[in-house]
Design a protein around this motif. Sequence first.
Motif, PDB file in Angstrom:
ATOM      1  N   THR A 136      -8.239   0.284   2.996  1.00  0.00           N
ATOM      2  CA  THR A 136      -8.621   1.549   2.367  1.00  0.00           C
ATOM      3  C   THR A 136      -9.967   2.034   2.890  1.00  0.00           C
ATOM      4  O   THR A 136     -10.124   3.221   3.241  1.00  0.00           O
ATOM      5  CB  THR A 136      -8.681   1.383   0.839  1.00  0.00           C
ATOM      6  N   GLU A 184     -10.224  14.447   0.417  1.00  0.00           N
ATOM      7  CA  GLU A 184      -9.466  14.391  -0.826  1.00  0.00           C
ATOM      8  C   GLU A 184      -8.118  15.080  -0.678  1.00  0.00           C
ATOM      9  O   GLU A 184      -7.100  14.618  -1.208  1.00  0.00           O
ATOM     10  CB  GLU A 184     -10.255  15.047  -1.963  1.00  0.00           C
ATOM     11  N   ALA A 187      -5.786  12.812   1.155  1.00  0.00           N
ATOM     12  CA  ALA A 187      -5.428  11.643   0.347  1.00  0.00           C
ATOM     13  C   ALA A 187      -4.351  11.950  -0.680  1.00  0.00           C
ATOM     14  O   ALA A 187      -3.552  11.074  -1.026  1.00  0.00           O
ATOM     15  CB  ALA A 187      -6.673  11.092  -0.343  1.00  0.00           C
ATOM     16  N   PHE A 188      -4.303  13.206  -1.145  1.00  0.00           N
ATOM     17  CA  PHE A 188      -3.366  13.515  -2.230  1.00  0.00           C
ATOM     18  C   PHE A 188      -2.233  14.464  -1.837  1.00  0.00           C
ATOM     19  O   PHE A 188      -1.408  14.822  -2.684  1.00  0.00           O
ATOM     20  CB  PHE A 188      -4.126  14.111  -3.423  1.00  0.00           C
ATOM     21  N   VAL A 197      -2.787   5.744  -2.413  1.00  0.00           N
ATOM     22  CA  VAL A 197      -3.447   5.799  -3.718  1.00  0.00           C
ATOM     23  C   VAL A 197      -2.594   5.096  -4.775  1.00  0.00           C
ATOM     24  O   VAL A 197      -3.098   4.301  -5.587  1.00  0.00           O
ATOM     25  CB  VAL A 197      -3.704   7.267  -4.126  1.00  0.00           C
ATOM     26  N   THR A 200      -2.566   1.273  -4.254  1.00  0.00           N
ATOM     27  CA  THR A 200      -3.849   0.675  -4.630  1.00  0.00           C
ATOM     28  C   THR A 200      -4.001   0.601  -6.140  1.00  0.00           C
ATOM     29  O   THR A 200      -4.435  -0.425  -6.689  1.00  0.00           O
ATOM     30  CB  THR A 200      -5.011   1.478  -4.021  1.00  0.00           C
ATOM     31  N   LEU A 201      -3.640   1.678  -6.847  1.00  0.00           N
ATOM     32  CA  LEU A 201      -3.742   1.667  -8.306  1.00  0.00           C
ATOM     33  C   LEU A 201      -2.813   0.621  -8.916  1.00  0.00           C
ATOM     34  O   LEU A 201      -3.201  -0.096  -9.853  1.00  0.00           O
ATOM     35  CB  LEU A 201      -3.394   3.054  -8.859  1.00  0.00           C
TER      36      LEU A 201
END
Length: 632
Positions: A136, A184, A187-188, A197, A200-201
């Motif tokens: 990451t 950002e 990433a989304f 993401v 990782t969460l």
Amino acid sequence: MGCTALMPSIHTCSHVLQGERSWGWSSSQSLVPLQAAWLGINIFLFTYYFLFFDQDERYFYTRAILGSALAWARASAKCLNFNSMLILLPVCRNLLSFLRGSCSCCRRTLRKQLDHNLTFHKLVAYALALFTAVHTIAHLFNLERYNYSQQANDDSLHAVLSKMHLQNSNKWLNPIHSNQTTVEYVAFTTIPGLTGVIITLALILMVTSSTEFIRRNYFEVFWYTHHLFIIYFIGLVIHGVAGLVRGQTEESMKEVHPQRCAEFLVHKPKECRQECCKEPEFGSIPAESWKWVLAPIILYIFERILRIWRAQQKVVVTKVVMHPANVLELQMQKKGFRMEVGQYIFVNCPAVSLLEWHPFTLTSAPEEDFFSIHIRAAGDWTERIIDTFQQQKLETPRIEVDGPFGTASEDVFLYEVAMLVGAGIGVTPFASILKSIWYRFQQNDQTLKTKKVLRAPWNQLIPYYGFLHVQKHLASPCLISHLSPAPTRVTLLPHATASQIYFYWLCRDTGAFAWFNDLLASLEQKMAESGKADFLTYRLFLTGWDTSIANNAALNFDTVTDTVTGLRQKTIFGRPRWDTEFSALATAHPRSVVGVFLCGPEALAKVLQRSCHQHSSLDPRKVKFYFNKENF
């Protein structure tokens, strides 16, 4: 199983799922070979792919934009794939049971690897967390470098490469094509960013909810968040399909090699007739994660299908017994159920929870026509199931069972001398062993032979030298040490020929002793009648008491039976002095292989493991202590 044996789950002999098996870190030497091999492969993969992406000329232009962060990201990705391939294998219980049964004649160290499946599972999980962090962070640097190169207006190589999409939409190297794009946003809104993401969460939630505090106090949180592994694997498989990180194609390398042509991209003349005037072409790095995890996922799916199928088989609860100290005993029957001493099962009670399964050691003996478990109140699930059975009216609550599965305690009869140590409810795996011995004494089984006949190459019997019997062809059994010449293959007959069993039970309160007093009393009587009074030596230790109990014991010290338990063996107040106990065993059995079996807390495991090491002789012909801990 075991120790908390009646508790649920998988955590410490202490169980992991709330009262069961030890998730505690085990420093057992038997795990070292596996750790070393696993660590070596990780180091090799990381080093090899780091150097590959840091030096390979196909990624010359990619490194011009990203620098060394490319190598960090790709090397950690390979290690993530490798460990994701391994993470499910230690929790495939049926696979482990099959391997345990198929290597019954193998070296002791090989079998011990299987007893540390949860420790290895945790080790791999920590590695996943580490490599996820590296991956990451490296990609965050990559995104910043992509963004910086896109906004650069000079004639530097990274700026020129980032503008190639303006000339041909298929020749891009930088995935960021706009000066307004932010990290950002990428990433989304991109597949790699969004799945990264989510992965990782999910991993953060699974790791943090696996701490001992959460498992012991909020087991349901641990249980449900751990099923985020489904989200993790789905995200992992599709994470790289977009191919945002690119390198130069093989065909382009042949025509415009970067060593010859990189300078022409920056200083291209207006009229150029050289081959280098062609622009390099780039292709995405293909997604590979699915290749690593496909086989383990299929294996795990079959594992879960088998569990579901076995869970649907009818289980009849034949007897419910409430013991002192809030301990519930369930005696059950199930068609085709076969067990060995020391094994465990997973139990589900739909009336309490449809999805939660918890492991419990079997406390019955193979000779009985039922199988049983003991459940101690040690968490929400165990408290609810005890209340459910106490409040039952006309209909007994339905129970589903998966198993049985093997543990280290199965090997107790493979040792000439066995030392069994249980702490509190940790007596449960040894209850099955002691019951089996009682039945064999009752049936006048002088040899106490097990049912298994195992075949193995001669060179694999070295670890069992001196205490296993073999049958050469069809000749009568004889000691291994007396076989000459050595046969090429033998039939191994594992005897329960332990010359002696030593049983230590440590309890905090006197009520706990009531669980198996009747069993110990029956064993005392049967051994005396069979002329084997010293086959089993047991010692009971009361680690918590008040003055009145101690005074009463002192006043009645000369009585035939103990005032606390009613047994002939006197209860000892305090904890064992393990150095003294091990020294006495080493003196009594100077040439024996002693198996030490524990179901208890990790602190006690460390003490016993250290004592095994200290009191084992370097001379292979003299006493050896082998430490075994319940680990499910």
